[in-house]
Structure formats: structure tokens, C-alpha cells
Design an enzyme around this catalytic site. Structure first.
Site, PDB file in Angstrom:
ATOM      1  N   GLU A 176     -15.075  -3.508   7.515  1.00  0.00           N
ATOM      2  CA  GLU A 176     -13.880  -2.771   7.075  1.00  0.00           C
ATOM      3  C   GLU A 176     -14.242  -1.452   6.411  1.00  0.00           C
ATOM      4  O   GLU A 176     -13.443  -0.850   5.704  1.00  0.00           O
ATOM      5  CB  GLU A 176     -13.054  -3.654   6.130  1.00  0.00           C
ATOM      6  N   HIS A 252      -9.550  -6.527   0.130  1.00  0.00           N
ATOM      7  CA  HIS A 252     -10.738  -5.665   0.163  1.00  0.00           C
ATOM      8  C   HIS A 252     -11.240  -5.528  -1.269  1.00  0.00           C
ATOM      9  O   HIS A 252     -10.453  -5.574  -2.219  1.00  0.00           O
ATOM     10  CB  HIS A 252     -10.397  -4.253   0.649  1.00  0.00           C
ATOM     11  N   CYS A 371      -7.298   3.736  -0.914  1.00  0.00           N
ATOM     12  CA  CYS A 371      -7.296   3.358   0.512  1.00  0.00           C
ATOM     13  C   CYS A 371      -7.122   4.583   1.389  1.00  0.00           C
ATOM     14  O   CYS A 371      -7.564   4.618   2.526  1.00  0.00           O
ATOM     15  CB  CYS A 371      -6.136   2.417   0.838  1.00  0.00           C
TER      16      CYS A 371
HETATM   17  O1  SUG Z   1      -5.568  -2.937   6.584  1.00  0.00           O
HETATM   18  N1  SUG Z   1      -2.204  -2.314   5.843  1.00  0.00           N
HETATM   19  C1  SUG Z   1      -3.597  -1.958   5.677  1.00  0.00           C
HETATM   20  C2  SUG Z   1      -3.851  -1.452   4.284  1.00  0.00           C
HETATM   21  C3  SUG Z   1      -5.266  -0.971   4.127  1.00  0.00           C
HETATM   22  C4  SUG Z   1      -5.634  -0.707   2.723  1.00  0.00           C
HETATM   23  N2  SUG Z   1      -6.957  -0.259   2.673  1.00  0.00           N
HETATM   24  C5  SUG Z   1      -7.839  -0.483   1.674  1.00  0.00           C
HETATM   25  N3  SUG Z   1      -7.609  -1.372   0.751  1.00  0.00           N
HETATM   26  N4  SUG Z   1      -8.952   0.163   1.698  1.00  0.00           N
HETATM   27  C6  SUG Z   1      -4.491  -3.147   6.000  1.00  0.00           C
HETATM   28  O2  SUG Z   1      -4.128  -4.273   5.667  1.00  0.00           O
HETATM   29  C7  SUG Z   1      -0.233  -2.935   7.111  1.00  0.00           C
HETATM   30  C8  SUG Z   1       0.488  -2.475   8.361  1.00  0.00           C
HETATM   31  C9  SUG Z   1       1.830  -3.119   8.519  1.00  0.00           C
HETATM   32  O3  SUG Z   1       2.023  -4.263   8.044  1.00  0.00           O
HETATM   33  O4  SUG Z   1       2.717  -2.499   9.159  1.00  0.00           O
HETATM   34  C10 SUG Z   1      -1.688  -2.495   7.067  1.00  0.00           C
HETATM   35  O5  SUG Z   1      -2.318  -2.365   8.079  1.00  0.00           O
END
Ligand code: SUG
Length: 447
Positions: A176, A252, A371
Site C-alpha cells: 500500500e 493503514h 493520505c
Molecule cells: O484505500 N478509500 C481509500 C482511502 C485511502 C486512505 N489512504 C491512506 N490512509 N494513506 C482506501 O481505503 C474509498 C472509496 C469509496 O468507498 O468510494 C477508498 O478507496
């Protein structure tokens, strides 16, 4: 800031199809807000305002372009055929969940775009990039190729930058990116310690792992990245996330810890074998003392940390040398977190300021300030080799806001994803963006 080297932040520009589809099981906000109406224009502007504010604070700030969505090529690969409109129509009828996945604007969270190791730590003296394969979620697994192409178009000089292909697309090497990677150092140009955090061991099922929610980063993936980036055992530490916090929504490590230079700010429950691992970090860091700022459950619970994204703050070194936290406004709205932060800045640590930002559109999908950005520690010479058109400036800020005004919808609901006009609007916007950012033909529709 030390002259000659610094940390740059490259934020993901929110794409025109930003929506709430509840695609990320284990990410509480994503699931909670599934089916809500989104505001793509406001989302992009919130992100741009944060980028401009950091630029104004004296931070080197760049922009990473969004991906082409919907990902029509993936729908075709999965058996839909005919014209693009026909492909969308069929997918909407037969596989609406799949249509939502290929429409996700999730590339905005560029902490997940790649892992980056600065030249001071790597044996060959180059900055190393490995795009994350993001295999844990289907919608995010579609990002790796294009992320790699965009990063190559931004960091295009092979004298300074080394680009690796993403790891094998398999559960064993689930990666990730920088969401589970932190670097501590004295000055950005000095050798540092890279902390790789992971959620599970892929090849050893006897080891602890979460029971409810998925662990999205494997130990084996983190190790592979360290090898590719030419790091060694003296400048790396591998730490397992506590399985119990993953099961409370910490999908994460950047939801429970953040580090910068000589500061590690984290929740007491973040890590397994915490005392031993923190001692290893201090040992590898060297004789200078580190500030380990631990927040315990009495101060802020894991639930409050997940709801407010206290640890998804960006911890930045300002030109004055003091550090500032770039926090989401949810931290200000949570009384316990706000009280904690108000007290933190009075203590004898490098953190002296908190700046709050409204990034609610992203937060509703579980994406806070940290993020939204990919950190790249650079020297002056390396910065000079970066594509200058992706670097934030007053004029780029103005131009990108106009571009958003011209191309983005105010609102988007899931039942509008079948509309072929949205595909055309999105491709028209991205085509123009590649010219603004001088990226060349990075998108499938341009190739
Ligand atoms: O990968 N949300 C992302 C958020 C990423 C956050 N990144 C970090 N913490 N570095 C994920 O879960 C949700 C999309 C949706 O539900 O429409 C989403 O992909």
C-alpha cells in the site's frame, strides 16, 4: 529548513469522478458514507487549497494528476464490449458494483501511490520509487500502472531517479505504498531510518493477524521494497501494526502514527512489541535523541483517533525549523482531540503549531491530509530535475482552479455513473491537464 535538502509533498489532485461507493471494507468512513452524494468540484478545491497553503508556508509542494476514470479498459478486460457507452450501459445493468469500482477517484490518496526512498539512504545514491500494487482492494489495484507512468513523467531524470515496477499482483505481496512507511532522520539530506509497518506475514499463518478487517500490507512486500530501494539492515526497521487496531479501523499505519525528522507521533496501541521496536529505531537512528510522542488511551482513544484522523496529520518542518501539524478540521471538532492538540503545542517538543484544513470530501472516504500526499525528500539538484510544471505556484494554483471550475460537476450520485457524458467530460478534462502539467500521454485514452 536546512539548505540544500528538504522534503517535498506531492498531493493527489482529486479527479472529476470523485464519489462515495463504500468500496473499502475495513475503512470505517468509506463504508459509513457509501451511496452519499459527492461534490467533485468542492473536493478538488479543498485539496488545492491545502496544497496552496503549504506552498505559502514555504514547503515545496507538487501535484500528482488523477487517473482516467471510468477505467473502460478494465471493463473490456472483464468481458464487456461494444462502444464505450454500450460498455457502461451493460456494466450498469449487469454489474453495478463493478461499475462503481472502475469509477473510483481513489488515486487522489497518493500516500498509497508508491513508496519513495531518498538518495541519502540508498546504496546507489538515487531516489527510488516503487508504485504500490494495492492488491487488497479491486478498485485500487487498477492504479499501479498509471501511477508508475505519472511518477516517471514527473521524476524523469535517470541520473537522479530510479523507477521500479510494482510488486507482483498477489495477496502475498500486498503493498500500500507510503501509507505504511515513515522515515526519521536528523536533516533530510542525512542518512535516516526507514520504518516499514505491515499488517501480516504472508508466508507464515502462525503469526498474529487481525481477525475482522483485512491487513493490507504484508511483511514480505515491505522487505521487497527495502531490497529494491537498496536499503540495508542498519537503515530499516520492520514493525507489525497491532492486529487489534486494524480491527478497530486502522487500515493503514498512517491512521495511527506519523513521523518526521526526529519525531515519531503515535498512539500507544499502534504497534506490536512496541518497546522493543522503538528501542531498535533509537539504536539505528544513532546517538541523537528522538522525540517519541506517544498518545495513550486516556488522552485519545483509538476510536477517536480513527474518527478524527489525529495521526493522519502531516508533520512538517517549516522554514523556521519548527514543526507544524496539518490536521483535518475533524480534529478541531472532536473536543478530546482538540484539547490534546492544544496541550501538545505547549510542550517541549519540536511541534509548535497546528493548522486545520477542511478536507471533508476526502475524509468521507477515509482520506485525511496525510493520505492525500506523497513525501519525497530531495536535494536541490534533484528538485531541479523534477518536471517544473507539477510544482505548486500562485499561477498553477489559479490555473488548476479554473480548470476545475470548467470541467467538474458540483454533485455526483452513484446512479449518474452510467451516464456516458461523464466519461467524455472526464477525458476532456484530463487531456487538458496533461498539457497544464506537461505530462505527455500518460492515460490509456491518449495512447
Ligand atoms: O484505500 N478509500 C481509500 C482511502 C485511502 C486512505 N489512504 C491512506 N490512509 N494513506 C482506501 O481505503 C474509498 C472509496 C469509496 O468507498 O468510494 C477508498 O478507496
Amino acid at each position: 529548513m536546512s539548505v540544500g535538502h528538504f522534503e517535498a509533498n506531492f498531493d493527489g489532485l482529486v479527479g472529476p469522478t470523485h464519489n462515495y461507493a463504500g468500496l473499502s471494507y475495513g475503512n470505517v468512513a468509506s463504508v459509513t458514507n457509501a451511496t452519499a452524494c459527492s461534490n467533485p468540484r468542492a473536493a478538488a478545491k479543498q485539496g488545492l487549497a491545502k496544497m496552496k497553503a503549504l506552498h505559502d508556508l514555504g514547503i515545496v509542494q507538487g501535484v500528482i494528476a488523477p487517473h482516467q476514470r471510468p477505467d473502460i479498459a478494465s471493463l473490456r478486460r472483464l468481458g464487456f464490449s461494444g462502444s464505450d457507452s454500450r460498455v457502461l450501459e451493460q456494466a450498469a445493468q449487469q454489474a453495478p458494483a463493478l461499475l462503481q469500482a472502475v469509477y473510483s477517484a481513489s488515486s487522489m490518496w497518493t500516500a498509497n501511490a508508491a513508496t519513495v526512498s531518498p538518495s541519502a539512504d540508498s546504496a546507489d545514491g538515487k531516489v527510488h520509487f516503487t508504485p504500490a500494487n494495492l492488491t487488497s482492494k479491486f478498485h485500487r489495484s487498477l492504479e499501479a500502472e498509471t501511477s508508475g507512468r505519472i511518477l516517471q513523467a514527473m521524476f524523469a531524470n535517470s541520473n537522479y531517479f530510479s523507477h521500479h515496477p510494482h510488486l507482483p499482483d498477489n495477496d502475498h505481496f500486498a503493498d500500500e505504498g507510503a501509507a505504511n512507511h515513515t522515515r526519521l532522520c536528523s536533516n533530510y539530506g542525512d542518512p535516516g531510518v526507514q520504518i516499514f509497518t505491515f499488517g501480516r506475514y504472508a508466508f507464515d499463518s502462525s503469526k498474529p493477524a487481525p481477525r475482522t478487517y483485512p491487513a493490507r500490507q504484508t511483511f514480505e512486500a515491505s522487505q521487497a521494497i527495502a531490497r529494491l530501494h537498496q536499503l540495508n539492515e542498519h537503515n530499516t526497521v520492520f514493525i507489525q501494526q497491532h492486529p487489534e487496531v486494524i480491527d478497530q479501523g486502522v487500515f493503514h499505519n498512517d491512521v495511527i502514527a506519523v513521523g518526521n525528522q526526529n519525531v515519531l507521533f503515535y498512539h500507544q496501541q499502534a504497534f506490536l512489541d512496541s518497546a522493543q521496536k522503538l528501542a531498535e529505531i533509537q539504536r539505528k537512528f544513532g546517538p541523537e535523541s528522538l522525540h517519541f510522542i506517544a498518545v495513550d488511551n486516556h488522552q485519545v482513544s483509538v476510536t477517536d483517533a480513527v474518527a478524527s484522523y489525529l495521526f493522519n496529520t502531516q508533520l512538517l518542518t517549516l522554514p523556521s525549523g519548527h514543526m507544524a501539524l496539518i490536521a483535518p478540521s475533524e480534529c478541531q471538532e472532536n473536543p478530546r482531540v482538540a484539547a490534546y492538540l492544544a496541550e501538545l503545542v505547549t510542550r517541549d517538543t519540536p511541534i509548535r503549531q497546528v493548522h486545520y484544513f477542511d478536507v471533508k470530501q476526502s475524509m468521507r472516504n477515509g482520506g485525511g491530509p496525510a493520505c492525500l500526499r506523497l513525501r519525497v525528500a530531495l536535494t536541490e539538484a534533484e528538485l531541479a530535475a523534477v518536471n517544473p510544471q507539477v510544482l505548486m505556484s500562485d499561477s498553477l494554483f489559479g490555473r488548476l482552479n479554473q480548470w476545475v471550475d470548467k470541467h467538474y460537476r458540483d454533485q455526483l450520485k452513484l446512479d449518474q455513473l452510467r451516464d456516458p457524458a461523464l466519461l467524455t467530460e472526464s477525458c476532456t478534462a484530463l487531456d487538458e491537464l496533461t498539457q497544464i502539467l506537461n505530462l505527455g500521454s500518460v492515460y490509456p485514452f491518449q495512447r
